[in-house]
Scaffold this motif. Structure first.
Motif, mmCIF file in Angstrom:
data_model
loop_
_atom_site.group_PDB
_atom_site.id
_atom_site.type_symbol
_atom_site.label_atom_id
_atom_site.label_comp_id
_atom_site.label_asym_id
_atom_site.label_seq_id
_atom_site.Cartn_x
_atom_site.Cartn_y
_atom_site.Cartn_z
ATOM 1 N N LEU A 122 15.241 -3.468 10.931
ATOM 2 C CA LEU A 122 13.937 -2.798 10.968
ATOM 3 C C LEU A 122 12.806 -3.778 11.276
ATOM 4 N N GLU A 123 13.158 -4.992 11.640
ATOM 5 C CA GLU A 123 12.168 -6.034 11.888
ATOM 6 C C GLU A 123 11.107 -5.595 12.893
ATOM 7 N N ASP A 124 11.506 -4.866 13.934
ATOM 8 C CA ASP A 124 10.559 -4.466 14.977
ATOM 9 C C ASP A 124 9.907 -3.112 14.722
ATOM 10 N N PHE A 125 10.275 -2.456 13.615
ATOM 11 C CA PHE A 125 9.821 -1.080 13.417
ATOM 12 C C PHE A 125 9.264 -0.790 12.024
ATOM 13 N N ALA A 126 9.056 -1.807 11.218
ATOM 14 C CA ALA A 126 8.523 -1.582 9.881
ATOM 15 C C ALA A 126 7.794 -2.827 9.388
ATOM 16 N N TYR A 127 6.857 -2.615 8.475
ATOM 17 C CA TYR A 127 6.074 -3.688 7.876
ATOM 18 C C TYR A 127 6.752 -4.097 6.564
ATOM 19 N N TYR A 128 7.110 -5.356 6.467
ATOM 20 C CA TYR A 128 7.844 -5.846 5.294
ATOM 21 C C TYR A 128 6.879 -6.390 4.249
ATOM 22 N N ILE A 129 6.997 -5.838 3.039
ATOM 23 C CA ILE A 129 6.218 -6.310 1.893
ATOM 24 C C ILE A 129 7.206 -6.733 0.805
ATOM 25 N N LYS A 130 7.051 -7.916 0.302
ATOM 26 C CA LYS A 130 8.010 -8.449 -0.666
ATOM 27 C C LYS A 130 7.872 -7.819 -2.047
ATOM 28 N N LYS A 131 6.710 -7.293 -2.368
ATOM 29 C CA LYS A 131 6.476 -6.733 -3.692
ATOM 30 C C LYS A 131 6.713 -5.226 -3.710
ATOM 31 N N GLU A 132 7.076 -4.709 -4.866
ATOM 32 C CA GLU A 132 7.246 -3.267 -5.015
ATOM 33 C C GLU A 132 5.882 -2.583 -5.019
ATOM 34 N N LEU A 133 5.856 -1.347 -4.530
ATOM 35 C CA LEU A 133 4.604 -0.600 -4.433
ATOM 36 C C LEU A 133 4.645 0.614 -5.354
ATOM 37 N N ASN A 134 3.511 0.941 -5.932
ATOM 38 C CA ASN A 134 3.399 2.110 -6.805
ATOM 39 C C ASN A 134 3.074 3.319 -5.936
ATOM 40 N N ILE A 135 4.113 4.067 -5.548
ATOM 41 C CA ILE A 135 3.941 5.172 -4.620
ATOM 42 C C ILE A 135 3.146 6.325 -5.235
ATOM 43 N N GLU A 136 3.210 6.482 -6.566
ATOM 44 C CA GLU A 136 2.436 7.548 -7.210
ATOM 45 C C GLU A 136 0.941 7.297 -7.039
ATOM 46 N N LEU A 137 0.522 6.069 -7.236
ATOM 47 C CA LEU A 137 -0.892 5.735 -7.058
ATOM 48 C C LEU A 137 -1.308 5.859 -5.592
ATOM 49 N N MET A 138 -0.414 5.500 -4.685
ATOM 50 C CA MET A 138 -0.718 5.591 -3.250
ATOM 51 C C MET A 138 -0.889 7.053 -2.825
ATOM 52 N N ASN A 139 -0.089 7.942 -3.382
ATOM 53 C CA ASN A 139 -0.228 9.361 -3.068
ATOM 54 C C ASN A 139 -1.495 9.949 -3.693
ATOM 55 N N GLU A 140 -1.839 9.464 -4.856
ATOM 56 C CA GLU A 140 -3.088 9.903 -5.492
ATOM 57 C C GLU A 140 -4.283 9.523 -4.620
ATOM 58 N N ALA A 141 -4.246 8.303 -4.102
ATOM 59 C CA ALA A 141 -5.329 7.833 -3.234
ATOM 60 C C ALA A 141 -5.330 8.571 -1.893
ATOM 61 N N SER A 142 -4.138 8.877 -1.382
ATOM 62 C CA SER A 142 -4.028 9.575 -0.098
ATOM 63 C C SER A 142 -4.693 10.942 -0.137
ATOM 64 N N LYS A 143 -4.522 11.663 -1.254
ATOM 65 C CA LYS A 143 -5.102 12.999 -1.394
ATOM 66 C C LYS A 143 -6.629 12.964 -1.311
ATOM 67 N N ILE A 144 -7.216 11.873 -1.737
ATOM 68 C CA ILE A 144 -8.677 11.749 -1.723
ATOM 69 C C ILE A 144 -9.208 11.801 -0.295
ATOM 70 N N LEU A 145 -8.436 11.304 0.658
ATOM 71 C CA LEU A 145 -8.868 11.288 2.056
ATOM 72 C C LEU A 145 -9.157 12.683 2.584
ATOM 73 N N LEU A 146 -8.451 13.690 2.062
ATOM 74 C CA LEU A 146 -8.617 15.059 2.546
ATOM 75 C C LEU A 146 -9.974 15.655 2.188
ATOM 76 N N ASN A 147 -10.715 14.981 1.313
ATOM 77 C CA ASN A 147 -12.033 15.474 0.898
ATOM 78 C C ASN A 147 -13.161 15.015 1.820
ATOM 79 N N TYR A 148 -12.818 14.189 2.811
ATOM 80 C CA TYR A 148 -13.860 13.594 3.654
ATOM 81 C C TYR A 148 -13.631 13.877 5.135
ATOM 82 N N LYS A 149 -14.689 13.687 5.910
ATOM 83 C CA LYS A 149 -14.642 13.883 7.364
ATOM 84 C C LYS A 149 -14.985 12.609 8.122
ATOM 85 N N ASP A 150 -15.953 11.860 7.617
ATOM 86 C CA ASP A 150 -16.443 10.659 8.307
ATOM 87 C C ASP A 150 -15.612 9.455 7.873
#
Length: 249
Positions: A122-150
Protein backbone atom coordinates in the motif's frame (compact mmCIF):
# COMPACT_ATOMS: atom_id res chain seq x y z
CA UNK A 1 -21.87 14.10 -31.19
CA UNK A 2 -20.87 14.46 -27.53
CA UNK A 3 -19.48 11.50 -25.61
CA UNK A 4 -18.67 10.91 -21.96
CA UNK A 5 -15.52 8.98 -21.05
CA UNK A 6 -15.58 7.03 -17.79
CA UNK A 7 -11.93 6.53 -16.84
CA UNK A 8 -9.63 5.63 -13.97
CA UNK A 9 -5.94 6.18 -13.33
CA UNK A 10 -3.03 5.66 -11.00
CA UNK A 11 -1.80 9.21 -10.48
CA UNK A 12 1.72 8.39 -9.28
CA UNK A 13 3.44 9.26 -12.58
CA UNK A 14 1.37 12.35 -13.38
CA UNK A 15 1.35 16.00 -12.42
CA UNK A 16 -2.39 15.89 -11.92
CA UNK A 17 -5.27 15.71 -14.36
CA UNK A 18 -5.01 19.04 -16.14
CA UNK A 19 -2.67 19.75 -19.05
CA UNK A 20 0.23 21.99 -18.09
CA UNK A 21 3.49 23.05 -19.72
CA UNK A 22 6.60 20.93 -19.17
CA UNK A 23 4.81 18.27 -17.11
CA UNK A 24 3.00 15.08 -18.00
CA UNK A 25 -0.72 14.95 -17.14
CA UNK A 26 -3.55 12.43 -17.43
CA UNK A 27 -5.57 14.76 -19.65
CA UNK A 28 -2.67 15.03 -22.08
CA UNK A 29 -2.35 11.24 -22.37
CA UNK A 30 -6.08 10.77 -22.96
CA UNK A 31 -6.25 13.55 -25.56
CA UNK A 32 -3.23 12.12 -27.32
CA UNK A 33 -4.85 8.67 -27.56
CA UNK A 34 -8.17 10.10 -28.77
CA UNK A 35 -6.39 12.16 -31.41
CA UNK A 36 -4.61 9.05 -32.71
CA UNK A 37 -7.85 7.04 -32.68
CA UNK A 38 -9.77 9.64 -34.70
CA UNK A 39 -6.82 10.97 -36.71
CA UNK A 40 -7.67 14.53 -35.68
CA UNK A 41 -7.02 16.77 -32.70
CA UNK A 42 -9.45 16.03 -29.86
CA UNK A 43 -9.81 18.12 -26.70
CA UNK A 44 -11.58 16.91 -23.59
CA UNK A 45 -13.17 18.55 -20.54
CA UNK A 46 -12.89 16.79 -17.20
CA UNK A 47 -15.33 16.75 -14.30
CA UNK A 48 -12.63 18.15 -12.06
CA UNK A 49 -8.92 18.46 -11.47
CA UNK A 50 -6.87 16.11 -9.35
CA UNK A 51 -3.49 17.28 -8.07
CA UNK A 52 -0.10 15.70 -8.64
CA UNK A 53 -0.04 12.11 -7.39
CA UNK A 54 -3.78 11.85 -6.70
CA UNK A 55 -5.58 8.80 -8.11
CA UNK A 56 -9.05 8.31 -9.58
CA UNK A 57 -11.35 5.30 -9.46
CA UNK A 58 -13.67 7.34 -11.65
CA UNK A 59 -13.26 10.57 -13.53
CA UNK A 60 -15.70 11.63 -16.23
CA UNK A 61 -14.64 13.71 -19.22
CA UNK A 62 -16.52 14.78 -22.34
CA UNK A 63 -15.47 15.46 -25.93
CA UNK A 64 -17.14 16.25 -29.24
CA UNK A 65 -16.68 14.44 -32.53
CA UNK A 66 -18.26 15.21 -35.89
CA UNK A 67 -19.61 11.70 -36.59
CA UNK A 68 -23.12 10.29 -36.70
CA UNK A 69 -22.27 6.79 -35.48
CA UNK A 70 -19.49 5.41 -33.32
CA UNK A 71 -18.95 1.88 -32.08
CA UNK A 72 -18.16 2.75 -28.47
CA UNK A 73 -16.99 -0.78 -27.62
CA UNK A 74 -14.42 -0.72 -30.41
CA UNK A 75 -13.35 2.79 -29.44
CA UNK A 76 -12.91 1.75 -25.80
CA UNK A 77 -10.76 -1.22 -26.84
CA UNK A 78 -8.64 0.98 -29.11
CA UNK A 79 -8.11 3.68 -26.49
CA UNK A 80 -7.11 1.15 -23.85
CA UNK A 81 -4.58 -0.26 -26.32
CA UNK A 82 -3.12 3.18 -26.92
CA UNK A 83 -3.11 4.43 -23.33
CA UNK A 84 -0.36 3.59 -20.82
CA UNK A 85 -1.16 0.84 -18.33
CA UNK A 86 -1.84 3.28 -15.50
CA UNK A 87 -4.86 4.82 -17.29
CA UNK A 88 -7.98 2.83 -18.20
CA UNK A 89 -11.22 3.63 -19.99
CA UNK A 90 -14.13 1.84 -18.30
CA UNK A 91 -16.93 3.14 -20.49
CA UNK A 92 -17.91 5.50 -23.31
CA UNK A 93 -21.44 6.91 -23.46
CA UNK A 94 -23.36 9.06 -25.90
CA UNK A 95 -24.91 12.03 -24.08
CA UNK A 96 -27.03 15.06 -24.87
CA UNK A 97 -25.25 17.74 -26.97
CA UNK A 98 -25.17 20.20 -24.07
CA UNK A 99 -24.17 17.67 -21.39
CA UNK A 100 -21.13 18.91 -19.45
CA UNK A 101 -18.80 16.66 -17.47
CA UNK A 102 -18.00 19.38 -14.95
CA UNK A 103 -21.05 21.61 -14.65
CA UNK A 104 -23.69 18.86 -14.75
CA UNK A 105 -22.10 16.79 -11.98
CA UNK A 106 -24.41 16.57 -8.96
CA UNK A 107 -21.78 15.37 -6.52
CA UNK A 108 -18.24 14.11 -6.18
CA UNK A 109 -17.01 11.56 -3.69
CA UNK A 110 -13.41 11.16 -2.50
CA UNK A 111 -11.80 8.47 -0.38
CA UNK A 112 -8.59 8.82 1.59
CA UNK A 113 -6.66 5.79 2.85
CA UNK A 114 -4.58 5.70 6.02
CA UNK A 115 -2.65 2.71 7.38
CA UNK A 116 -1.28 2.34 10.89
CA UNK A 117 0.85 -0.69 10.05
CA UNK A 118 3.69 -0.63 7.55
CA UNK A 119 2.49 -2.28 4.35
CA UNK A 120 4.78 -2.38 1.28
CA UNK A 121 1.81 -3.20 -0.97
CA UNK A 122 0.00 0.00 0.00
CA UNK A 123 3.08 2.23 -0.13
CA UNK A 124 1.81 4.06 -3.24
CA UNK A 125 -1.84 4.20 -2.21
CA UNK A 126 -2.08 5.04 1.48
CA UNK A 127 -0.66 7.41 4.10
CA UNK A 128 1.28 5.56 6.79
CA UNK A 129 0.99 6.74 10.38
CA UNK A 130 2.92 4.87 13.05
CA UNK A 131 0.56 5.77 15.89
CA UNK A 132 -2.94 4.45 16.49
CA UNK A 133 -5.81 6.83 15.77
CA UNK A 134 -8.99 7.39 17.76
CA UNK A 135 -11.57 6.81 15.03
CA UNK A 136 -14.51 7.68 17.33
CA UNK A 137 -13.15 11.18 17.88
CA UNK A 138 -12.39 11.54 14.17
CA UNK A 139 -15.98 10.66 13.28
CA UNK A 140 -17.27 13.09 15.89
CA UNK A 141 -15.19 15.83 14.30
CA UNK A 142 -16.23 14.79 10.78
CA UNK A 143 -19.93 15.29 11.58
CA UNK A 144 -19.23 18.90 12.53
CA UNK A 145 -18.21 19.66 8.94
CA UNK A 146 -21.79 19.06 7.78
CA UNK A 147 -22.91 22.15 9.72
CA UNK A 148 -20.88 24.53 7.56
CA UNK A 149 -20.68 25.78 3.97
CA UNK A 150 -17.62 28.04 3.82
CA UNK A 151 -14.41 25.98 3.84
CA UNK A 152 -11.80 28.62 3.05
CA UNK A 153 -9.75 27.31 6.00
CA UNK A 154 -9.11 24.10 4.05
CA UNK A 155 -8.43 25.72 0.67
CA UNK A 156 -5.03 26.14 -0.91
CA UNK A 157 -3.78 29.73 -0.74
CA UNK A 158 -4.04 31.93 -3.83
CA UNK A 159 -6.91 29.89 -5.24
CA UNK A 160 -8.91 31.83 -7.82
CA UNK A 161 -12.51 30.92 -6.95
CA UNK A 162 -15.68 33.00 -6.70
CA UNK A 163 -16.87 31.21 -3.58
CA UNK A 164 -15.48 28.93 -0.91
CA UNK A 165 -18.90 27.41 -0.28
CA UNK A 166 -19.38 23.65 -0.60
CA UNK A 167 -22.27 21.47 0.53
CA UNK A 168 -20.91 18.35 2.23
CA UNK A 169 -23.41 15.47 2.21
CA UNK A 170 -21.31 12.92 4.04
CA UNK A 171 -17.98 12.77 5.88
CA UNK A 172 -17.05 9.67 7.85
CA UNK A 173 -14.30 7.21 8.75
CA UNK A 174 -14.37 3.43 8.71
CA UNK A 175 -11.68 1.09 9.99
CA UNK A 176 -10.81 -2.48 9.10
CA UNK A 177 -7.79 -3.87 10.90
CA UNK A 178 -4.94 -1.42 10.27
CA UNK A 179 -6.60 0.45 7.41
CA UNK A 180 -8.74 3.55 7.91
CA UNK A 181 -10.79 5.00 5.05
CA UNK A 182 -12.21 8.51 5.05
CA UNK A 183 -15.14 9.08 2.67
CA UNK A 184 -16.38 12.56 1.86
CA UNK A 185 -19.11 13.54 -0.59
CA UNK A 186 -20.02 17.08 -1.66
CA UNK A 187 -21.35 19.09 -4.56
CA UNK A 188 -17.90 20.58 -5.13
CA UNK A 189 -14.44 20.73 -3.56
CA UNK A 190 -11.78 23.41 -3.25
CA UNK A 191 -8.15 22.85 -4.19
CA UNK A 192 -6.39 20.76 -1.56
CA UNK A 193 -9.57 20.67 0.53
CA UNK A 194 -9.80 16.93 1.20
CA UNK A 195 -6.14 16.53 2.07
CA UNK A 196 -6.33 19.49 4.47
CA UNK A 197 -9.47 18.11 6.11
CA UNK A 198 -7.84 14.70 6.55
CA UNK A 199 -4.72 16.27 8.03
CA UNK A 200 -6.87 18.16 10.53
CA UNK A 201 -8.94 15.10 11.44
CA UNK A 202 -5.75 13.10 12.00
CA UNK A 203 -4.74 15.66 14.63
CA UNK A 204 -8.07 14.90 16.30
CA UNK A 205 -7.36 11.17 16.01
CA UNK A 206 -3.95 11.65 17.61
CA UNK A 207 -5.76 13.58 20.37
CA UNK A 208 -3.72 16.71 19.73
CA UNK A 209 -6.92 18.74 19.36
CA UNK A 210 -10.51 18.08 20.45
CA UNK A 211 -13.31 17.45 17.94
CA UNK A 212 -14.99 20.71 18.96
CA UNK A 213 -11.94 22.61 17.72
CA UNK A 214 -13.27 22.08 14.17
CA UNK A 215 -15.87 24.78 14.81
CA UNK A 216 -13.23 27.43 15.46
CA UNK A 217 -11.01 26.29 12.59
CA UNK A 218 -13.82 26.52 10.02
CA UNK A 219 -15.13 29.83 11.35
CA UNK A 220 -11.64 31.36 11.22
CA UNK A 221 -11.48 30.96 7.41
CA UNK A 222 -7.71 30.82 7.94
CA UNK A 223 -5.69 28.00 6.34
CA UNK A 224 -2.95 28.27 8.94
CA UNK A 225 -5.38 27.22 11.68
CA UNK A 226 -6.13 23.87 10.02
CA UNK A 227 -3.87 20.82 9.97
CA UNK A 228 -1.22 20.03 7.39
CA UNK A 229 -2.13 18.60 4.01
CA UNK A 230 -1.52 14.86 3.96
CA UNK A 231 0.24 13.04 1.12
CA UNK A 232 -1.50 12.95 -2.27
CA UNK A 233 -0.91 9.21 -2.72
CA UNK A 234 -3.67 8.24 -0.28
CA UNK A 235 -6.36 10.24 -2.09
CA UNK A 236 -8.77 8.83 -4.68
CA UNK A 237 -11.50 10.59 -6.60
CA UNK A 238 -13.96 7.75 -6.14
CA UNK A 239 -17.27 8.56 -7.80
CA UNK A 240 -19.10 11.31 -9.71
CA UNK A 241 -22.88 11.44 -9.96
CA UNK A 242 -24.99 12.93 -12.77
CA UNK A 243 -28.71 13.32 -13.46
CA UNK A 244 -30.21 10.27 -15.17
CA UNK A 245 -31.56 12.34 -18.06
CA UNK A 246 -28.08 13.41 -19.18
CA UNK A 247 -27.68 10.25 -21.25
CA UNK A 248 -29.04 10.36 -24.77
CA UNK A 249 -30.32 6.91 -25.69
Amino acid sequence: MRLFLDLAYNGKAYHGWQIQPNAISVQEEVEKSLSVAFQQKISIVGAGRTDTGVHANQLIAHFDIDKEKINTSQLQFKLNSLLPNDIAIYGIYKVKPDAHARFDALSREYKYFVVTKKDPFLEDFAYYIKKELNIELMNEASKILLNYKDFKCFSKSRTDVKTYNCTIENASWKQKNHTLVFTIKADRFLRNMVRAIVGTLIEVGLEKIKPAAIHGIVKSRNRSNAGKSVDAKGLFLHKIEYPNEITQL
